[in-house]
Write an enzyme that holds these catalytic residues in place. Sequence first.
Site, mmCIF file in Angstrom:
data_model
loop_
_atom_site.group_PDB
_atom_site.id
_atom_site.type_symbol
_atom_site.label_atom_id
_atom_site.label_comp_id
_atom_site.label_asym_id
_atom_site.label_seq_id
_atom_site.Cartn_x
_atom_site.Cartn_y
_atom_site.Cartn_z
ATOM 1 N N ALA A 32 -5.700 6.206 -0.472
ATOM 2 C CA ALA A 32 -6.108 5.280 0.597
ATOM 3 C C ALA A 32 -4.998 4.238 0.748
ATOM 4 O O ALA A 32 -5.208 3.035 0.630
ATOM 5 C CB ALA A 32 -7.462 4.631 0.308
ATOM 6 N N GLY A 36 1.016 -2.235 0.928
ATOM 7 C CA GLY A 36 1.250 -2.693 -0.449
ATOM 8 C C GLY A 36 1.769 -1.543 -1.305
ATOM 9 O O GLY A 36 2.770 -1.684 -2.027
ATOM 10 N N HIS A 37 1.103 -0.400 -1.206
ATOM 11 C CA HIS A 37 1.559 0.781 -1.957
ATOM 12 C C HIS A 37 2.967 1.180 -1.500
ATOM 13 O O HIS A 37 3.831 1.512 -2.310
ATOM 14 C CB HIS A 37 0.635 1.977 -1.705
ATOM 15 N N GLN A 61 -11.742 5.638 -15.190
ATOM 16 C CA GLN A 61 -11.628 4.184 -15.128
ATOM 17 C C GLN A 61 -12.729 3.524 -14.295
ATOM 18 O O GLN A 61 -12.725 2.317 -14.104
ATOM 19 C CB GLN A 61 -10.253 3.754 -14.631
ATOM 20 N N GLY A 149 1.952 -2.985 -9.101
ATOM 21 C CA GLY A 149 1.823 -4.219 -8.331
ATOM 22 C C GLY A 149 1.282 -5.374 -9.161
ATOM 23 O O GLY A 149 0.426 -5.172 -10.023
ATOM 24 N N LYS A 151 -0.641 -7.345 -7.981
ATOM 25 C CA LYS A 151 -2.036 -7.434 -7.505
ATOM 26 C C LYS A 151 -3.026 -7.183 -8.646
ATOM 27 O O LYS A 151 -4.048 -7.833 -8.758
ATOM 28 C CB LYS A 151 -2.221 -6.416 -6.386
ATOM 29 N N GLN A 155 -3.935 -5.203 -15.314
ATOM 30 C CA GLN A 155 -3.541 -3.792 -15.443
ATOM 31 C C GLN A 155 -2.075 -3.653 -15.848
ATOM 32 O O GLN A 155 -1.740 -2.954 -16.804
ATOM 33 C CB GLN A 155 -3.804 -3.085 -14.117
ATOM 34 N N SER A 188 -7.133 -1.021 -0.841
ATOM 35 C CA SER A 188 -7.813 0.131 -0.233
ATOM 36 C C SER A 188 -9.256 -0.232 0.083
ATOM 37 O O SER A 188 -9.865 0.300 1.010
ATOM 38 C CB SER A 188 -7.798 1.309 -1.210
HETATM 39 P P1 AMP Z 1 -4.342 1.489 -6.563
HETATM 40 O O1 AMP Z 1 -4.194 2.640 -5.650
HETATM 41 O O2 AMP Z 1 -5.243 0.423 -6.037
HETATM 42 O O3 AMP Z 1 -4.647 1.903 -7.972
HETATM 43 O O4 AMP Z 1 -2.914 0.779 -6.615
HETATM 44 C C1 AMP Z 1 -1.762 1.478 -6.959
HETATM 45 C C2 AMP Z 1 -0.644 0.495 -7.204
HETATM 46 O O5 AMP Z 1 -0.397 -0.267 -6.028
HETATM 47 C C3 AMP Z 1 -0.977 -0.513 -8.317
HETATM 48 O O6 AMP Z 1 0.157 -0.705 -9.131
HETATM 49 C C4 AMP Z 1 -1.342 -1.737 -7.542
HETATM 50 O O7 AMP Z 1 -1.135 -2.950 -8.258
HETATM 51 C C5 AMP Z 1 -0.414 -1.636 -6.341
HETATM 52 N N1 AMP Z 1 -0.954 -2.424 -5.242
HETATM 53 C C6 AMP Z 1 -2.228 -2.409 -4.787
HETATM 54 N N2 AMP Z 1 -2.392 -3.325 -3.803
HETATM 55 C C7 AMP Z 1 -1.189 -3.937 -3.652
HETATM 56 C C8 AMP Z 1 -0.711 -4.980 -2.812
HETATM 57 N N3 AMP Z 1 -1.499 -5.594 -1.937
HETATM 58 N N4 AMP Z 1 0.591 -5.348 -2.911
HETATM 59 C C9 AMP Z 1 1.408 -4.735 -3.818
HETATM 60 N N5 AMP Z 1 1.020 -3.748 -4.648
HETATM 61 C C10 AMP Z 1 -0.264 -3.352 -4.573
#
Ligand code: AMP
Length: 284
Positions: A32, A36-37, A61, A149, A151, A155, A188
């Site tokens: 999703a 950011g990703h 998780q 991230g 964010k 983690q 997401s």
């Molecule tokens: P997730 O798919 O939510 O597990 O996120 C995958 C990676 O993207 C993780 O390392 C998050 O910290 C990073 N991430 C998620 N949201 C953001 C954001 N708004 N800005 C920068 N990195 C992000």
Amino acid sequence: MKRITSVIGLNRILSAYRKQGLSIGFVPTMGALHQGHLSLVEKARKKNDIVVCSVFVNPTQFNNAGDLAKYPRTLKKDAQMLKSAGCHILFAPAVDEIYPPGLDTEVHFSFKGLDKMMEGKFRPGHFKGMAQVVKRLLDLVAPDDLYMGQKDFQQFTIVAHMLKTLKLPTRLVVCPILREENGLAMSSRNERLSADLRSRAALIYKTLKAAKPKLKTMDVREIEKWALQKMRVPDFNPEYFSIVDGYSLKPVKDFHAHDYIVACTAIWAGDVRLIDNMIFKKAN
Ligand code: AMP
């Protein structure tokens, strides 16, 4: 961009790249995807020859089956976005590839309490599952650089601790939080917010920003109380607002006694759980 679903396929292609001496950057995600990703992918493209991005909604998780079921899955769109962003390999395995029956994928190291506070309190087992999938993916991809991230502050702190404790040869690159126009951290989960809640969720970033300068004049626990109060508005229900040491994640008492301080928060907006954070102090 190559789309790969099997561990064998991934192994084959990555060993060929490694033989050519190419460096590998890895961006693990749960899909999703949003900007950011993609900012992580862009960063990896600048530093590494080959960028691998995984899309895997990791069941271990999630401490809540409903949350896992509701997690958005948009693989087709994700693939298009990754291709446009210049990603070389999309690894999108099924659960059995990551956790084949009979293989012990559990992690065995001490978290030194990093998993106990904040998210750990509200999502028991979450970080064990997160560390398990990151370790398994690192074993499979063996990247030179891992991109995560800011964010998800707790983690990446736990992953940094894992890399150090297990002496893994991967470098962690932490990337800044990308925000929507109103300041809401991209996530997401934002897709599940109504337009009204999404707009009002700007309150989270506003509160973090307003809390930061108070650190010099106000007691830390008082700032936390103030922030929780400010975010307790109709449809919003904050779980925690914690001002902690950026390394140990333990509560800060005296502003002067720490050179790295971060405020982390989690809040329900309707039935969507959002997290955010801001670094309040960091010595260079
Ligand atoms: P997730 O798919 O939510 O597990 O996120 C995958 C990676 O993207 C993780 O390392 C998050 O910290 C990073 N991430 C998620 N949201 C953001 C954001 N708004 N800005 C920068 N990195 C992000």
